[in-house]
Design an enzyme around this catalytic site. Sequence first.
Site, PDB file in Angstrom:
ATOM      1  N   LYS A  44       0.809  -1.223   0.000  1.00  0.00           N
ATOM      2  CA  LYS A  44       0.000   0.000   0.000  1.00  0.00           C
ATOM      3  C   LYS A  44       0.843   1.274   0.000  1.00  0.00           C
ATOM      4  O   LYS A  44       0.307   2.362  -0.204  1.00  0.00           O
ATOM      5  CB  LYS A  44      -0.970   0.003   1.177  1.00  0.00           C
TER       6      LYS A  44
HETATM    7  N1  PMP Z   1      -2.707  -7.339   1.473  1.00  0.00           N
HETATM    8  C1  PMP Z   1      -2.670  -6.497   2.514  1.00  0.00           C
HETATM    9  C2  PMP Z   1      -1.906  -6.914   3.731  1.00  0.00           C
HETATM   10  C3  PMP Z   1      -3.346  -5.263   2.461  1.00  0.00           C
HETATM   11  O1  PMP Z   1      -3.313  -4.428   3.513  1.00  0.00           O
HETATM   12  C4  PMP Z   1      -4.067  -4.925   1.292  1.00  0.00           C
HETATM   13  C5  PMP Z   1      -4.813  -3.625   1.205  1.00  0.00           C
HETATM   14  N2  PMP Z   1      -5.772  -3.413   2.174  1.00  0.00           N
HETATM   15  C6  PMP Z   1      -4.095  -5.832   0.239  1.00  0.00           C
HETATM   16  C7  PMP Z   1      -3.396  -7.027   0.353  1.00  0.00           C
HETATM   17  C8  PMP Z   1      -4.891  -5.579  -1.016  1.00  0.00           C
HETATM   18  O2  PMP Z   1      -4.354  -4.592  -1.847  1.00  0.00           O
HETATM   19  P1  PMP Z   1      -5.299  -3.724  -2.785  1.00  0.00           P
HETATM   20  O3  PMP Z   1      -5.979  -2.694  -1.922  1.00  0.00           O
HETATM   21  O4  PMP Z   1      -4.365  -3.100  -3.762  1.00  0.00           O
HETATM   22  O5  PMP Z   1      -6.296  -4.614  -3.416  1.00  0.00           O
END
Ligand code: PMP
Length: 343
Positions: A44
Amino acid sequence: MNTDDGFVGAVGQTRLIRLRRISEETGCEVLGKAEFMNPGGSVKDRAARAIVLAAERSGELPPGGTVVEGTAGNTGIGLAHMCNARGYRCIIVMPDNQSPEKYRLLETLGAEVHRVPVVPYSNPNQYQKVAERLARSLPDAIWANQFDNTVNRQAHIDTTGPEIWAQTDGRVDAFTCAAGTGGTFAGVAHYLKSRRRAVRCVLADPPGSSLYEYVRSGTLKATGSGSITEGIGIGRVTANMQDAPIDAAVHIEDADTVRHVYRLLREEGLLLGSTSGLNVAAAARVARELGPGHTVVTILCDGGAKYQSRLFNSEWLKQKGLAEHARSTRGGEPIDVRPVMID
Ligand code: PMP
């Protein structure tokens, strides 16, 4: 000299790690993009950097302004780092069911944390809606709006996708990862498809999320109930996920996620969070489906240290009925891990 300019310069250009055991087992190259190596510790950081820089460019975020976001954790952490690096106030609204380590970390980073009860998205007191209202009530404040602000997806079209393409010499056959906002999946998938349409893009979905059924039948309907994963799984098509090129979806049970988290730890030497375990479980499944000789890329989203009181705590795993999955494929007893007490 080979240097990066501060936090902003240090985000991205992460390593692409070959997962040795899973590659050997499947006869494929199974590769994990090491997003846990970003300076704020997760995938992120890319979205946080892009959102703040875009708001500066558009003039919405003036010097000394405020960044507000509703987040389950990692976006808040990335934003808190960005706000420190560029002189903004940071306010984070979080659901109150997240790992205690995350609240503590955000406070350490200097963010103002508001915990709100978990309610459905349709409720006006859902954490993202609280964040939006808060931002509108403050002067010189922006709502980062990671779910529907497509600067998030664009960050992955501009950086993560091209990095994966270059690091594999364009030989990537498949990409898979889960969606929280969908920024990572959609951005990387868009970019890889723009280079070669045949790259297979497979969405990985945890229990309780509606996207697996959406991909299969076009109906938004949850598969299973909750999941131990944090930060992934959604019940709607966000603006970032809109028109994402999805070839297929796989549903990954928590048992499989935990098994892969512990395999990564014991076999690869990587201490990672649950979403990385889920992504690697999905990558192994995609590799098996494709057969030997293919290259499958996934995302190693964040490190495991934030999850010591849950994912790396045998008691907690036992309560969830998942303790028996905390062992490596080398066999033996489940690994007995104790929480590290932080007070
Ligand atoms: N893995 C973790 C540990 C996250 O914090 C997030 C985002 N909340 C994601 C995956 C997913 O990423 P995205 O928001 O780009 O879909």
